[in-house]
Design an enzyme around this catalytic site. Structure first.
Site: not given
Ligand code: SAM
Length: 362
Positions: A190, A194, A196, A211, A237, A254, A307
């Site tokens: 996730c 970007g 992390k 993502d 996904d 994450d 978070c």
């Molecule tokens: C907490 S944010 C991630 C922050 C990122 N790791 C960073 O440090 O910049 C969660 C992300 O999960 C994505 N997301 C939600 N459901 C998802 C899924 N089923 N598969 C992949 N990504 C997903 C969202 O679009 C969002 O960008």
């Protein structure tokens, strides 16, 4: 500008950060005025409920929606922003349409005389929905809940990485705790925007960043390009990941979460999130864990982070089959379940939970 922004945030559900960024971009304000508008918009949005408690002492009949917003903007300046009363009242009244000018003037003058009301309760005083205060008291205990809630009323401290990327220290620590090594294959499931993924790539690991949303995956790609980070980006996904089992040395989930640990970062978030969302998010998180754990090779590491501060979204998830916790915890993190938790007031960061496991089955 602050008044126009607040009307759209209060009554049209506009997202404070997106709206303000675009309004400031097309404005010609000085840096000082930009900072002031930002404080007024974010501050009034955060302290909406507290401002209302102060206003409601003096109104008998409900003001219409835009007059309410104007009163909040005036009240915020008087209660929290340290704007001299004659300026706060005068400038706010000037924005009022003729028909309510006298009313706005009268209410703001009374607030100026005694800005803070006798609070009807701590949730009004700290300006959160009742359910968030109740939930954090259950999760953290009274004292840590109050300190966390107070700290999340302050703007976030800006921390900048060596490569120029702005990222909260708690997120920098999560990326470090994944422990990526040069030459390893690391999946960030996730990944957007970007932060992390690009941090982990600094180790020399090959990072695959996925993502669910295409427009968010593009943010990862442009950040990686700007920073020169070796990150391969794809739209996928995470509950149905397009990779064979055992194909990564490390996997970071994450996960999307309620964000109750990072409320200082988005002034309006507390008014959007609903208690039921937590259950829905927990279901998605569990599906991500179930689907992604098998992607870790035997001996490899799985890291889960959010978070937020609810057990339901963190330590209540079962340890994935075939994994054992890696539970060394360093301050300022505190042990929490088989993982670690960081509270917002302890090290001036976002609130965060991290869990790490090693794959021990063959
Ligand atoms: C907490 S944010 C991630 C922050 C990122 N790791 C960073 O440090 O910049 C969660 C992300 O999960 C994505 N997301 C939600 N459901 C998802 C899924 N089923 N598969 C992949 N990504 C997903 C969202 O679009 C969002 O960008």
């Amino acid at each position: 500008m602050a008044y126009r922004a607040l009307c759209r945030i209060d009554h049209e559900g506009a997202y404070a950060n997106l709206l303000l960024a675009s309004m400031l971009e097309s404005s010609h304000l000085s840096d000082r005025d930009r900072r002031f508008v930002t404080e007024l918009v974010y501050g009034t949005t955060r302290m909406r409920r507290a401002c209302d408690a102060s206003i409601d002492r003096f109104v008998v009949q409900q003001p219409d929606a835009t007059t309410r917003t104007l009163l909040r903007l005036g009240a915020y300046q008087l209660m929290y922003a340290g704007v001299p009363p004659h300026a706060a009242v005068g400038e706010t009244v000037r924005l009022a349409p003729q028909r309510v000018r006298g009313f706005v003037n009268a209410v703001l003058r009374r607030i100026a005389a005694v800005p803070l009301p006798p609070w009807p309760g701590v949730a009004a005083e700290l300006s959160y929905p009742d359910w968030i205060v109740g939930r954090l008291v259950v999760e953290l205990g009274e004292r840590d809940a109050m300190e966390s809630l107070r700290r999340m009323n302050e703007p976030a401290t800006v921390t900048v990485r060596d490569d120029g990327y702005v990222q909260d220290r708690s997120s920098q620590w999560v990326a470090e705790l994944v422990g990526a090594l040069s030459g390893e294959r690391v999946l960030d499931v996730c990944a957007a925007p970007g932060g992390k993924a690009t941090a982990m790539a600094q180790s020399g690991a090959f990072v695959v960043a996925a993502d669910l949303q295409a427009h968010r995956a593009r943010l990862v790609a442009s950040n990686a390009e700007r920073l020169g980070a070796n990150v391969a980006v794809l739209v996928a996904d995470g509950t149905r990941p397009p990779f064979p089992d055992s194909s990564f040395d490390r996997v970071l989930i994450d996960a999307p979460c309620s964000g109750l640990g990072s409320l200082r970062r988005r002034a309006d978030a507390r008014w959007h999130i609903q208690p039921d969302d937590i259950t829905t998010l927990a279901r998605t998180q569990r599906a991500l864990l179930d689907a992604c754990a098998p992607l870790v090779r035997p001996g490899g590491t799985l890291v889960y982070s959010v978070c937020t501060l609810t057990a339901e979204e963190s330590i209540d998830h079962p340890v994935p089959a075939g994994f054992r916790p890696v539970s060394d915890v360093l301050a300022p993190w505190m042990p929490y379940g088989d993982g670690a938790r960081l509270l917002p007031h302890v090290a001036d960061t976002d609130g965060m939970v991290i869990r790490r496991w090693r794959r021990t089955d063959a």
